[in-house]
Scaffold this motif. Structure first.
Motif, PDB file in Angstrom:
ATOM      1  N   MET A 143      48.156  38.698  39.907  1.00  0.00           N
ATOM      2  CA  MET A 143      47.767  40.087  41.296  1.00  0.00           C
ATOM      3  C   MET A 143      46.956  40.535  41.875  1.00  0.00           C
ATOM      4  N   TRP A 177      55.650  34.459  41.193  1.00  0.00           N
ATOM      5  CA  TRP A 177      54.447  34.532  41.759  1.00  0.00           C
ATOM      6  C   TRP A 177      53.133  33.531  41.963  1.00  0.00           C
ATOM      7  N   ASN A 180      54.843  31.285  44.405  1.00  0.00           N
ATOM      8  CA  ASN A 180      54.234  32.295  45.994  1.00  0.00           C
ATOM      9  C   ASN A 180      52.943  31.694  45.749  1.00  0.00           C
TER      10      ASN A 180
END
Length: 256
Positions: A143, A177, A180
């Motif tokens: 992240m 994610w 993304n």
């Protein structure tokens, strides 16, 4: 005292000589002299007794003094021993407190180290699950890469995570994610595949509207307007009150 004894002996010797010299003294005078001598002898004997008694008393006093001195010495020794024991007890108390403090610190450190290997409860996207410390570390590292815009590194980290922790509670978030990150690299085809897998595995996930919008964006980038329109219609119909649905309406209106 020795001088008086010598005087007494001299007097007694004189008294022994009295019969021979009786003619020189009258009977009364001789009797008087004898009585005086006897009185002196008696007085001397009494003095000797008192002296002997006084000496005994002195001996007793000396013995008593020695006993008192011994008791005093024993008392001082006892006080010194009590002081030593008191000091030793205080030292033991301090040592015990130090040992307890070190043990407490060691236990806290041990607990902290143990917790590093214990599963932790995590709340993410409205879901709660337990993860291993290494799972959490790798997820947060990926992240961090994504937030810094390092899309290629983030995508690689997410893919590695899914291979290593295929059944992780982070799985849904990682796929979302990952899509993304792929979109950020302009890898639209892989991103479409990732978003489709996310939607298939997690149809009730709170990020489904966002995933549908992201999927439509990838299709638009690939000039697949038909598929994009279909995806946007699905989003608007299934999640009409979502922010993603409002954005979908705008994107659909811009499509030719």
């Amino acid at each position: 005292m020795q001088q008086r004894l010598r005087q007494l002996c001299a007097v007694l010797a004189l008294a022994g000589a009295l019969p021979a010299q009786a003619a020189l003294f009258s009977d009364d005078e001789a009797r008087k002299a004898i009585l005086e001598l006897r009185a002196k002898v008696t007085a001397l004997e009494e003095a000797q007794k008192r002296l002997a008694s006084s000496q005994d008393l002195q001996d007793q006093l000396q013995t008593l003094r020695r006993s008192l001195l011994e008791i005093s010495n024993q008392n001082e020794a006892l006080r010194a021993e009590m002081a030593r024991l008191r000091g030793a007890n205080e030292q033991l108390t301090r040592d015990l407190a130090d040992t307890q403090r070190r043990l407490s610190d060691q236990l806290q450190g041990f607990d902290a180290r143990i917790k590093q290997f214990e599963p932790q409860k995590v709340s993410l996207d409205g879901q709660e699950f337990k993860v291993e410390p290494e799972e959490q570390r790798q997820y947060e590292a990926a992240m961090g890469l994504l937030r810094r815009g390092e899309f290629a590194q983030a995508a690689s980290a997410y893919e590695s995570f899914l291979k290593r922790f295929s059944a992780s509670g982070y799985g849904a978030a990682v796929r979302f994610w990952l899509g993304n990150a792929q979109y950020g690299q302009r890898a639209y085809a892989p991103a479409i595949a990732t978003f489709r897998e996310f939607l298939k595995l997690n149809p009730q996930h709170p990020r489904v509207p966002e995933a549908l919008l992201a999927l439509a964006n990838c299709q638009i980038e690939l000039k697949d307007s038909k598929s994009a329109r279909k995806t946007l219609d699905e989003l608007i119909k299934a999640h009409p009150g979502s922010e993603a649905a409002q954005a979908a309406k705008e994107r659909r209106a811009s499509l030719k």
